[in-house]
Design an enzyme around this catalytic site. Structure first.
Site, PDB file in Angstrom:
ATOM      1  N   HIS A 158       0.858  -1.183   0.000  1.00 41.98           N
ATOM      2  CA  HIS A 158       0.000   0.000   0.000  1.00 41.98           C
ATOM      3  C   HIS A 158       0.892   1.230   0.000  1.00 41.98           C
ATOM      4  CE1 HIS A 158      -1.330   3.292   2.755  1.00 41.98           C
ATOM      5  NE2 HIS A 158      -2.308   3.346   1.883  1.00 41.98           N
TER       6      HIS A 158
ATOM      7  N   ASN B 119       0.408   5.774  -0.321  1.00 42.90           N
ATOM      8  CA  ASN B 119      -0.306   6.972  -0.738  1.00 42.90           C
ATOM      9  C   ASN B 119       0.537   8.206  -0.481  1.00 42.90           C
ATOM     10  OD1 ASN B 119      -1.496   8.711   1.638  1.00 42.90           O
ATOM     11  ND2 ASN B 119      -1.745   6.569   2.267  1.00 42.90           N
TER      12      ASN B 119
ATOM     13  N   ARG C 135      -0.232  12.511  -0.521  1.00 47.30           N
ATOM     14  CA  ARG C 135      -1.402  13.379  -0.551  1.00 47.30           C
ATOM     15  C   ARG C 135      -1.054  14.795  -0.078  1.00 47.30           C
ATOM     16  NH1 ARG C 135      -1.668   9.897   3.714  1.00 47.30           N
ATOM     17  NH2 ARG C 135      -1.916  10.836   5.773  1.00 47.30           N
TER      18      ARG C 135
ATOM     19  N   ARG D  61     -15.897   8.700  -4.021  1.00 50.05           N
ATOM     20  CA  ARG D  61     -16.412   7.633  -4.892  1.00 50.05           C
ATOM     21  C   ARG D  61     -16.179   6.291  -4.220  1.00 50.05           C
ATOM     22  NH1 ARG D  61     -14.492   4.346  -9.117  1.00 50.05           N
ATOM     23  NH2 ARG D  61     -16.075   3.915 -10.717  1.00 50.05           N
TER      24      ARG D  61
END
Length: 302
Positions: free
Chosen positions: A104, A106, A108, A262
Site C-alpha cells: 500500500h 499513498n 497526498r 467515490r
C-alpha cells in the site's frame, strides 16, 4: 512557491508512471481507467488492474477534490472554515501468490483557507507499508532500506520518526498485531526552519516514485516460488486482517466516506477474496507461526 494545481499535475504523472511500471512487471494484465466527478467539486482517475500473471487485483487512484468539509471533519480540524482542496495518489496491490506481499502507498496534499485570511492552512501526508502473507526477512530489510534512503535525502530524522509512526498506525488493536512489517507514515507535514515547502513536495514525489523500484523487485523475487494449498489458505486469512484494518481503522477510508468520495475507488483497497477461520492456531514451529511472531512494533529492519 508551490501551488495546488502543480501538485495535482505532478501526482497524476506519478500515477501514470507507476501504472506503466506495473504493467511491464506483470506482463499480462493491463489497467482499466475510469474518470469520475465528485458531487461537490473535483474528481479523479481510477485505474484498476485484475487477473494478471502476478497481480490478482490492484488499484492506482488519483484524485483532486474540493468543496465543503462535513461538520464532523471541520470540528476535528478545529476551524470555522469549511472550504478545502485535497489531492493524492493511493495504491493497493493484492498479488495472487502467497509469497508475494501486499503493498500500500499513498501520497497526498491538503489545503484550506486560514480563518484570518492569511496564508492557507496546508500540509502533506503519506506513507508506504508492506504486508507479507509470509514475512521474508530479507525482503523486509530491502524494503526498509529503500525507504530509509529516500527519507535520508531530505532529513535524517524522517525515517526513525516516520517508521515509528507507521508501526503505531498500521496496528490492528483488536488482534494485537501489526498489519505487516510496517514502512513509513506521516501526516500534516509542514514547512519549518529545517525543511521548505518545495523540499517536502520533492520528498512526497520521491516517495511516490520509489514504488517503481521497490514493488517489481519484491514480486520478481518471489513470483515463481512453489506453494501449497495450505499456503494459499493462509494468504486468504492474512487478507482478512488487511480488510479488518481498512474497514475499522484506516483514516483515508473514513475521510473518503465522510467527504462523499467515490465508493468504488475508496474500497478498491479490499482484497478480491479473504477468509475468516474461527480460532485458527498455527502449527508450532511453522512459517505461519514465525510470521505472527514478526508482526510486532519496533522491529529494526533497516
Amino acid at each position: 512557491m508551490i501551488y495546488k494545481e502543480q501538485i495535482a499535475e505532478d501526482y497524476k504523472q506519478i500515477q501514470a508512471d507507476i501504472c506503466a511500471a506495473l504493467e511491464a512487471m506483470d506482463g499480462k494484465a493491463k489497467f482499466a481507467s475510469e474518470e469520475w466527478n465528485r458531487e461537490g467539486g473535483g474528481g479523479g482517475l481510477t485505474r484498476i488492474i485484475q487477473n494478471g500473471d502476478s497481480i490478482e487485483k490492484g488499484g492506482v487512484n488519483f484524485s483532486a477534490v474540493h468543496g465543503k468539509l462535513p461538520a464532523a471533519i471541520k470540528k476535528a480540524f478545529g476551524t470555522e472554515n469549511d472550504d478545502f482542496f485535497a489531492t493524492g495518489v493511493s495504491i493497493v496491490m493484492h498479488p495472487n501468490h502467497p509469497m508475494v506481499p501486499i503493498i500500500h502507498m499513498n501520497i497526498r496534499y491538503f489545503e484550506m483557507p486560514d480563518d484570518t485570511g492569511a496564508e492557507p492552512i496546508r500540509w502533506f501526508g503519506g506513507g508506504i507499508d508492506l504486508t507479507p502473507h509470509y514475512v521474508i526477512e530479507q525482503d523486509a530489510q530491502f524494503f526498509h532500506s529503500k525507504l530509509k534512503s529516500v527519507c535520508d535525502k531530505y532529513d535524517d530524522g524522517f525515517y526513525p520518526r516516520f517508521k515509528t509512526w507507521a508501526d503505531d498506525y498500521f496496528f490492528i488493536k483488536h488482534r494485537d498485531e501489526t498489519r505487516g512489517v510496517g514502512g513509513i507514515f506521516y501526516d500534516r507535514l509542514k514547512a519549518d526552519e529545517n525543511i521548505s515547502w518545495d523540499n517536502i513536495f520533492e520528498f512526497s514525489k520521491s516517495l511516490g516514485r520509489s514504488f517503481i523500484d521497490i514493488y517489481p523487485e519484491l514480486v520478481n523475487r518471489n513470483r515463481n516460488k512453489a506453494y501449497s494449498t495450505e499456503n494459499q489458505e493462509w494468504q486468504y486469512m492474512r487478507r482478512s486482517r488487511y480488510a479488518e484494518f481498512n474497514l475499522v481503522y484506516d483514516a483515508g477510508t473514513k475521510f473518503g466516506l465522510e467527504t462523499n468520495g467515490r465508493i468504488e475507488s475508496i474500497l478498491m483497497s479490499l482484497p478480491p477474496m479473504a477468509k475468516w477461520i474461527y480460532d485458527f492456531k498455527p502449527i508450532p514451529g511453522s512459517d505461519e507461526e514465525k510470521t505472527l511472531s514478526l508482526l510486532k512494533k519496533g522491529i529494526s529492519w533497516a
